[in-house]
Every structure is written in C-alpha cells, then in structure tokens.
Enzyme design. Structure first.
Site, short mmCIF file in Angstrom:
data_model
loop_
_atom_site.label_atom_id
_atom_site.label_comp_id
_atom_site.label_asym_id
_atom_site.label_seq_id
_atom_site.Cartn_x
_atom_site.Cartn_y
_atom_site.Cartn_z
N HIS A 75 16.51 38.73 -0.04
CA HIS A 75 16.52 39.68 -1.16
C HIS A 75 16.61 38.94 -2.49
CE1 HIS A 75 17.81 43.58 1.10
NE2 HIS A 75 16.76 43.00 1.62
N TYR A 203 22.92 50.63 -4.51
CA TYR A 203 24.31 50.99 -4.80
C TYR A 203 24.25 52.28 -5.62
CZ TYR A 203 25.47 46.17 -3.47
OH TYR A 203 25.62 44.99 -2.78
N PRO A 295 34.95 45.64 0.99
CA PRO A 295 33.59 45.16 1.26
C PRO A 295 32.57 45.38 0.13
CG PRO A 295 34.07 47.12 2.58
CD PRO A 295 35.34 46.75 1.88
N LYS A 299 31.90 39.90 0.04
CA LYS A 299 32.39 38.53 -0.10
C LYS A 299 33.14 38.00 1.12
CE LYS A 299 30.75 37.65 -4.04
NZ LYS A 299 29.45 37.04 -3.89
N TYR A 387 27.66 37.69 -7.79
CA TYR A 387 27.10 38.42 -6.65
C TYR A 387 26.44 37.47 -5.64
CZ TYR A 387 24.48 42.07 -4.18
OH TYR A 387 23.96 42.90 -3.22
C1 FAD Z 1 32.54 47.37 7.29
C2 FAD Z 1 32.59 45.94 6.83
C3 FAD Z 1 31.53 45.43 6.09
C4 FAD Z 1 31.57 44.12 5.67
N1 FAD Z 1 30.49 43.64 4.96
C5 FAD Z 1 30.50 42.35 4.56
C6 FAD Z 1 29.33 41.75 3.93
O1 FAD Z 1 28.29 42.39 3.76
N2 FAD Z 1 29.41 40.44 3.56
C7 FAD Z 1 30.54 39.70 3.78
O2 FAD Z 1 30.57 38.52 3.39
N3 FAD Z 1 31.63 40.22 4.41
C8 FAD Z 1 31.64 41.51 4.81
N4 FAD Z 1 32.71 41.99 5.52
C9 FAD Z 1 33.86 41.13 5.83
C10 FAD Z 1 33.59 40.24 7.06
O3 FAD Z 1 33.19 41.02 8.16
C11 FAD Z 1 34.84 39.42 7.38
O4 FAD Z 1 35.28 38.77 6.22
C12 FAD Z 1 34.58 38.38 8.48
O5 FAD Z 1 34.50 39.02 9.74
C13 FAD Z 1 35.67 37.31 8.53
O6 FAD Z 1 35.45 36.47 9.64
P1 FAD Z 1 36.69 35.80 10.39
O7 FAD Z 1 36.10 35.00 11.49
O8 FAD Z 1 37.57 35.14 9.42
O9 FAD Z 1 37.52 37.02 10.98
P2 FAD Z 1 37.12 38.05 12.11
O10 FAD Z 1 35.67 38.35 12.05
O11 FAD Z 1 38.08 39.17 12.02
O12 FAD Z 1 37.35 37.25 13.45
C14 FAD Z 1 38.65 37.00 13.95
C15 FAD Z 1 38.57 36.84 15.45
O13 FAD Z 1 39.88 36.57 15.95
C16 FAD Z 1 40.12 37.37 17.09
N5 FAD Z 1 41.56 37.55 17.26
C17 FAD Z 1 42.37 38.40 16.60
N6 FAD Z 1 43.63 38.30 17.05
C18 FAD Z 1 43.60 37.37 18.02
C19 FAD Z 1 44.60 36.83 18.88
N7 FAD Z 1 45.86 37.28 18.83
N8 FAD Z 1 44.26 35.88 19.76
C20 FAD Z 1 42.96 35.44 19.82
N9 FAD Z 1 41.97 35.92 19.05
C21 FAD Z 1 42.29 36.87 18.15
C22 FAD Z 1 39.37 38.66 16.80
O14 FAD Z 1 39.08 39.38 17.99
C23 FAD Z 1 38.11 38.13 16.13
O15 FAD Z 1 37.09 37.85 17.04
C24 FAD Z 1 32.69 43.31 5.98
C25 FAD Z 1 33.76 43.82 6.72
C26 FAD Z 1 33.72 45.12 7.15
C27 FAD Z 1 34.86 45.64 7.99
#
Ligand code: FAD
Length: 420
Positions: A75, A203, A295, A299, A387
């Site tokens: 995009h 948006y 969200p 970010k 952005y």
């Molecule tokens: C609706 C929505 C839309 C979003 N849109 C965007 C977007 O467009 N762009 C963007 O940059 N971000 C977006 N985000 C945010 C993004 O999804 C998160 O920031 C991202 O998932 C972070 O990754 P992570 O690996 O740090 O955490 P997570 O994805 O939460 O991964 C953590 C992992 O740890 C595991 N876990 C948890 N507890 C335990 C435990 N006790 N033992 C072992 N494993 C465990 C979980 O099951 C999971 O698999 C969005 C979030 C949501 C909810």
C-alpha cells in the site's frame, strides 16, 4: 524430571518468540520455544495485518518473505472519510515508504515452517510454564510435556508470551513500573469472505463511531467497528454489523461496501500498557509481554519486531565476545521506540474515535485536526512518517540507510490529498 539445556529459553510462539528464535538460529545461538496453545491455534489466530516497510525488510533479510512477497498487498496511501467525503493520504509519496497487508497468522505460519525446517525445538500446548531463578546465572523454565515434568535451563529467558503471559509476573513486586490507560470503547472486528471495497485502507470517522476497512487478500476483507467497552458479541448479529458498517462508510448517504459471509469475529479492548524496564536480571521481555497499544495505528506487531531485532543483536553480541553493552542497553533502546509508538497510537485513537462523554466542543476540535491533516502537506508528512515507521527508524539512527532506497511505485504518487 527430564532436563534440557539451551542458550535462550523463549516463552511464547507468537511473532516475537518465533522471530527471536529464527534470528538467533541464523546467528548460531541455540533456543527452545515453549508455547501454551497448539500449533493449529497460533497459526489461525486472526490479529494484525499491517506490516511497516521496516518489518517487511527485516523478514526479507531473514529469508522469511517468499510468500509475503507473492501474496502481500503493498500500500502507498490510505483513505480518510469524514463529513461524508473522502480524502487520500499518499504516505509513500510523502515518505518514500510503503506498508504491506499480510496477516499476522501468515507471518506466524511462515516462521513456524522456517523453524521446523531448521530443526528448531518448539513445544506447543504447554499449559504450565513457570519461569524460575531468573535472578541467577542459570534461569530455568519448568513445565510438563506430554505428561512428563520437564525443566529447560538456559543462560537467559526471553518472555515473549504476550500481555496475558507469565514471564512478567515472575519478576519480584516493585522491580517493574507499570503505565497503563484504558479507553471507554472497544473494536468489534470481523473477517469476511468479500472482495475489499477499495484497494487501500479506509478510516471512517462518523458520529456513530469509528470504522476501519482493511483487507487480507483480494477476496478477504477485515472490518472493524468502534463499539462499547463491554459489548457481548451476541448483541451483534450479522445484519446489525453490516448495517452499522454501511452507515459509517456511507458517502453522501450512498452505501458503498462489498459484503459477504462473516468468517470470524471478536471484540478487542482498547488499552495502552508499558512496563519499565523491559528486563529483570536474566529475563528479557519483548513485544506484547512488555507493552500494548490500541490497534488504531497498527503498531503492536511492528513494535514487537523492533524489540526482537534489538534482543537478537544483544544475545548475539554476548555469545560472540561476552559483550554486555547491548544487553544492558536493551530496555532503554526499545522504550524510546515504544513510547513513540504509544504517543502516535494515542493520537490516532483520539483523532478517529467518538468518546462517550465528549461535548460538541471536542467534536469540533477533532474535525479541525482532520481537516488539517488533509489540507496541510507538512501535517500529512509528519503523520505519515509515524504511520509507516519512518519516525521510529529515525529515532534508531537508521535513517541514512532507509532514505537511499525509496520504493514508491512509479505513477501512483498522486500529489496532494484530494476530496471526492
Ligand atoms: C484486533 C487486533 C488487531 C491488531 N492489528 C495490528 C496491526 O494491524 N498491526 C500491528 O502491528 N499490530 C496489530 N495488533 C497487535 C499485534 O497483534 C500484537 O502486538 C502482536 O501479536 C504481538 O506479538 P507477540 O508475539 O509479542 O505477542 P502474542 O502475539 O500475544 O504472542 C504471545 C504468545 O505467547 C503465548 N503464551 C501466553 N502465555 C503463555 C504461557 N503462560 N506459556 C507459554 N506461552 C504463552 C500465547 O499463546 C501467544 O502465542 C493487533 C492486535 C489485535 C488484538
């Protein structure tokens, strides 16, 4: 009790944990990943979809972008709708940087495939992970694997277990400072089997609340509605969702929206959260385990990738020559970017949403800010730099490298914003 030894024990197989494991393995550092959910679950979990160019570049450099390069939707701008009219913000023309729509679950699938192909040790479905002795030189994670008690001993533990994980809570009380803010609304998100109504994100700022039109592929749309903070999904049958989306995206009263079967739906709380520091002795927190943003500005995933980039470099330096400099500076380096992301996410959230208690004065101020964004090139450029992630790269001192390779597609940078 079965005992395993590794260099870095990684808790969580989301984008942060998997990417960290992959980057470490490319640099010859051993890790074991333990994940609470099943592989199928993490590969299907629908969440983020907007990847900044810096995130895409990192995935490409790490050999993870074959499918992303084929299927990702690049995009160069987005559409802003308010007062029944449309405006384009051509962020690629303003910054030289693009974004890419590619589902987070696809990134996770690509990462798991790469780890499995490299013989990486990933344990899924481990429900009782307990980090222990993180203040010592031999931190451990205790858990049960297929009914057998197991202990994984490492030099470090990386807490990549998201907002609801256990690692942050294994730090003694008082060692971390928490900053948080809850918004008085939530997002109802749907994935629909419908061709996106436009090529770029929309948006929509509406008196009934904000709406976002996003996409995951040429046949799958992702749509969001601002709803109350605790609205049960049962209150939102399909007809009501589509009717509300039609209303909020309407242009001059016309309904312009492709519809189709809803494949999944969820309600996401809108909140901000940061812990400082992102390290306690031999435990390092990354991604949503240390910080979350609403969200609105997309970010979260991009900040998680930025953390992992720092953390992988810090562990690599430690194993290369015993250098502690990057490990000691990890939290400071990440938090500068985290707070920049927090600020922009809060700004975008307040720009786009209707707040329940706001008066007409606040509404008028928001309209003035929106008009400024679509009429002032300076305001649009400053906004676009945040952005697309350019502002974060600048913060990290990486701007020289980035500016030399703008990737605007020829012929599409459309001058200043326009009004339909
Ligand atoms: C609706 C929505 C839309 C979003 N849109 C965007 C977007 O467009 N762009 C963007 O940059 N971000 C977006 N985000 C945010 C993004 O999804 C998160 O920031 C991202 O998932 C972070 O990754 P992570 O690996 O740090 O955490 P997570 O994805 O939460 O991964 C953590 C992992 O740890 C595991 N876990 C948890 N507890 C335990 C435990 N006790 N033992 C072992 N494993 C465990 C979980 O099951 C999971 O698999 C969005 C979030 C949501 C909810």
């Amino acid at each position: 009790m079965r005992r395993l030894r590794t260099q870095v024990v990684i808790v969580g197989a989301g984008p942060s944990g998997l990417l960290l494991s992959h980057l470490l393995s490319l640099r010859g550092v051993d890790s074991i990943v333990v994940e609470r959910r099943s592989r199928e679950y993490v590969e299907q979990r629908v969440r983020a979809g907007l990847l900044e160019q810096g995130t895409v570049d990192l995935l490409r450099q790490a050999g993870l972008a074959d499918r992303l390069d084929r299927e990702g939707l690049v995009h160069e701008g987005f559409e802003l709708r308010f007062d029944g009219s449309q405006h384009r913000l051509p962020f690629a023309e303003l910054t030289g940087w693009t974004t890419c729509m590619y589902g987070q679950q696809e990134v996770v699938k690509d990462l798991i495939k790469a780890r499995a192909a490299a013989g990486g040790q990933l344990y899924f479905g481990i429900e009782d992970v307990a980090p222990l002795d993180v203040e010592t030189d031999a931190p451990r994670v205790r858990c049960t694997v297929q009914g057998e008690p197991m202990e994984i001993i490492g030099d470090f533990v990386a807490g990549c277990d998201g907002f609801h994980g256990v690692c942050r809570h294994s730090v003694p009380t008082g060692a971390l400072t928490t900053y948080e803010h809850a918004y008085p609304f939530a997002w109802l998100g749907i994935l629909a089997s419908a061709a996106p109504s436009t090529e770029e994100l929309i948006y929509a700022v509406h008196e009934g609340g904000f709406a976002l039109h996003s996409m995951r592929s040429p046949t799958i749309s992702r749509l969001y509605l601002q709803v109350g903070p605790a609205e049960p999904l049962a209150d939102w049958p399909d007809d009501r969702i589509w009717a509300e989306l039609r209303t909020r995206f309407a242009l001059h009263g016309q309904e312009v929206l492709n519809e189709g079967p809803i494949l999944s739906r969820s309600v996401t709380a809108m909140r901000s959260f940061v812990v400082e520091p992102m390290q306690y002795r031999r435990l390092f927190l990354a991604g949503d385990a240390a910080h979350i943003v609403p969200p609105s500005a997309a970010k979260g995933l991009n900040l998680a990738v930025a953390d992992v980039r720092h953390l992988a470099a810090a562990f690599t330096a430690w194993y290369a020559d015993g250098s502690r400099e990057l490990l000691d500076g990890y939290s400071r380096a990440c938090l500068a970017a985290v707070w920049q992301g927090q600020e922009f996410s809060a700004f975008m959230t307040s720009l786009l949403h209707r707040f329940p208690a706001e008066d007409d004065y606040a509404v008028k101020l928001r309209q003035a800010r929106l008009r400024d964004l679509v009429t002032s090139r300076a305001a649009a450029t400053a906004f676009a730099e945040h952005y697309v992630g350019l502002a974060r790269a600048r913060l990290a001192g990486a701007i020289g490298e980035r500016q030399s390779s703008p990737r605007t597609r020829a012929g599409t940078a459309g001058g200043s914003t326009h009004q339909a």
